[in-house]
Design an enzyme around this catalytic site. Structure first.
Site, PDB file in Angstrom:
ATOM      1  N   ASP A 199      13.924  -5.577  36.814  1.00 26.59           N
ATOM      2  CA  ASP A 199      14.473  -6.797  37.414  1.00 26.59           C
ATOM      3  C   ASP A 199      15.185  -7.662  36.391  1.00 26.59           C
ATOM      4  OD1 ASP A 199      11.822  -7.232  36.363  1.00 26.59           O
ATOM      5  OD2 ASP A 199      11.793  -9.189  37.323  1.00 26.59           O
ATOM      6  N   ASP A 231      18.317  -7.689  28.438  1.00 27.01           N
ATOM      7  CA  ASP A 231      16.997  -7.973  29.033  1.00 27.01           C
ATOM      8  C   ASP A 231      16.873  -7.311  30.396  1.00 27.01           C
ATOM      9  OD1 ASP A 231      14.491  -9.088  29.437  1.00 27.01           O
ATOM     10  OD2 ASP A 231      15.285 -11.028  30.083  1.00 27.01           O
ATOM     11  N   GLU A 289       8.953  -8.328  36.626  1.00 21.31           N
ATOM     12  CA  GLU A 289       8.450  -8.875  35.365  1.00 21.31           C
ATOM     13  C   GLU A 289       8.824 -10.341  35.236  1.00 21.31           C
ATOM     14  OE1 GLU A 289       8.730 -10.109  31.111  1.00 21.31           O
ATOM     15  OE2 GLU A 289      10.318  -9.971  32.598  1.00 21.31           O
TER      16      GLU A 289
END
Length: 384
Positions: free
Chosen positions: A73, A103, A135
């Site tokens: 995610d 990320d 997350e």
């Protein structure tokens, strides 16, 4: 290998896996590529069937080996001023731009590109791929994945969490506990505040008591704490409620978090706030409106990564990188959840956390190259 990795990363960026939305298309893509390499793939759906974790294994069906883990995610791009489409990767000046490049889809892309090498070289020790959901909103998927591994009695030995650390080894970080506290009061006309129960006012008192605890937490700082700051922190993320200037607010919500350096600090905060609600706020609210309430939802309580004197994952990464340095960081990851399973864990991945969550997020090609070099060395080590 770099060309293959960037192609995969471009594919991954095109999946807009914001936490509020499904990640199933991306998980299917990851599963297909790993199955093509001969991996044994297990897709684990959430209760609603709209999100999933992926756990895949190359090599022997034995305990031990290493987990390469990343979350699928990304954070939203709403109200961010991007100079290019955040879900179409662009290369400019040695950087790869797009939401999730650092990320942390860059690390995931590197592991996928290396999967054929792992499949060809490893024989005695397995390599596992763990890709999770949600997350960014409380490490929810990783919690479910770890529980599934525990129930299946799978026991990997090491875990590498590929969050962006500029390819430096991180051996510790604080926990991250997130909460939403909701207040139900009694609406009324603002000309007579005493005839209602103003949820916003009680929420403000709750926030004030939380902030008072900051001093307590500083006094509880462990003498050997290496974190910066060395104590448990508290942050108020949002306070929402009310509808108009002249209406007594019937509802309010406080979104807040703490980042514990030790479990006892979290217990202290939760017990203090529960007692304050039970003994002070609720009696005052219910004296006017018996149905008034205060409820706290646990969004996520993610364990920190505790530094230890013996950490095989740290020693392995130090050897692969040619550096004995190991750091602590203030941001949270899924690493502590894997550590609770008994694994030795480190965090190390390409890109800088300074680029994460921002407009024009990017990953430098140099960082991605360093990651591929380390993973290639890891493949050789697992083949020994």
């Amino acid at each position: 290998m770099m060309e293959q990795t960037t192609r995969i990363l471009s594919d991954l960026i095109a999946y807009p896996t914001v936490s509020a939305d499904s990640n199933l298309e991306m998980i299917a893509y990851l599963a297909n590529r790993l199955e093509d390499c001969g991996a044994r793939v297990d897709v684990m759906f959430d209760a609603g069937g709209q999100k999933a974790n992926l756990f895949a294994t190359l090599g022997p069906d034995t305990d031990g080996g290493i987990v390469l883990s990343g979350h699928s995610d990304v954070v939203p791009v709403t109200d961010q001023d991007w100079t290019s489409d955040p879900f179409t990767m662009e290369e400019r000046d040695g950087r790869l731009y797009g939401r999730g490049t650092c990320d942390m889809k860059g690390f995931i892309a590197a592991t996928l590109a290396m999967a054929p090498e792992f499949a060809e070289q490893i024989s005695r020790r397995p390599v596992h791929f763990a890709f999770t959901y949600d997350e960014e909103v409380g490490c929810i998927g990783a919690g479910h994945l770890v529980q599934a591994l525990r129930e299946r009695e799978l026991k990997p030995r090491l875990a590498l969490i590929g969050e962006p650390t500029s390819m430096r080894v991180v051996e510790g970080h604080k926990g991250c506990h997130e909460y939403s506290t909701r207040f139900q009061g009694l609406e009324g006309h603002g000309s007579d505040p005493g005839r209602g129960v103003n949820a916003v006012e009680y929420a403000a008192r709750y926030v004030s008591r939380l902030l008072d605890l900051r001093g307590d937490l500083q006094q509880r700082t462990p003498p050997d704490s290496r974190f910066d700051p060395p104590w448990t922190t508290l942050n108020i993320g949002a306070l929402n409620g009310g509808s108009a200037h002249n209406v007594i607010a019937s509802k309010a919500q406080v979104d807040w978090e703490m980042r514990p350096v030790q479990p006892s600090d979290a217990d202290h905060v939760k017990e203090t706030m529960a007692r304050y609600c039970r003994d002070t706020l609720l009696p005052a609210m219910q004296a006017i409106y018996p149905e008034a309430s205060i409820e706290t939802e646990v969004v996520g309580e993610v364990a920190g990564l505790t530094p230890s004197t013996q950490n095989e994952a740290r020693e392995l990464m130090a050897d692969l990188l040619g550096s004995n340095a190991a750091e602590l960081v203030p941001f949270g990851t899924e690493a502590g959840l894997f550590q609770e399973l008994g694994m030795d864990v480190v965090v190390c991945g390409p890109g800088s956390i300074a680029q994460a969550h921002k407009a024009d997020e990017y990953l430098s090609l140099d960082q991605l190259s360093q990651c591929l070099t380390v993973l290639n060395r890891l493949a050789g080590r697992l083949a020994d």
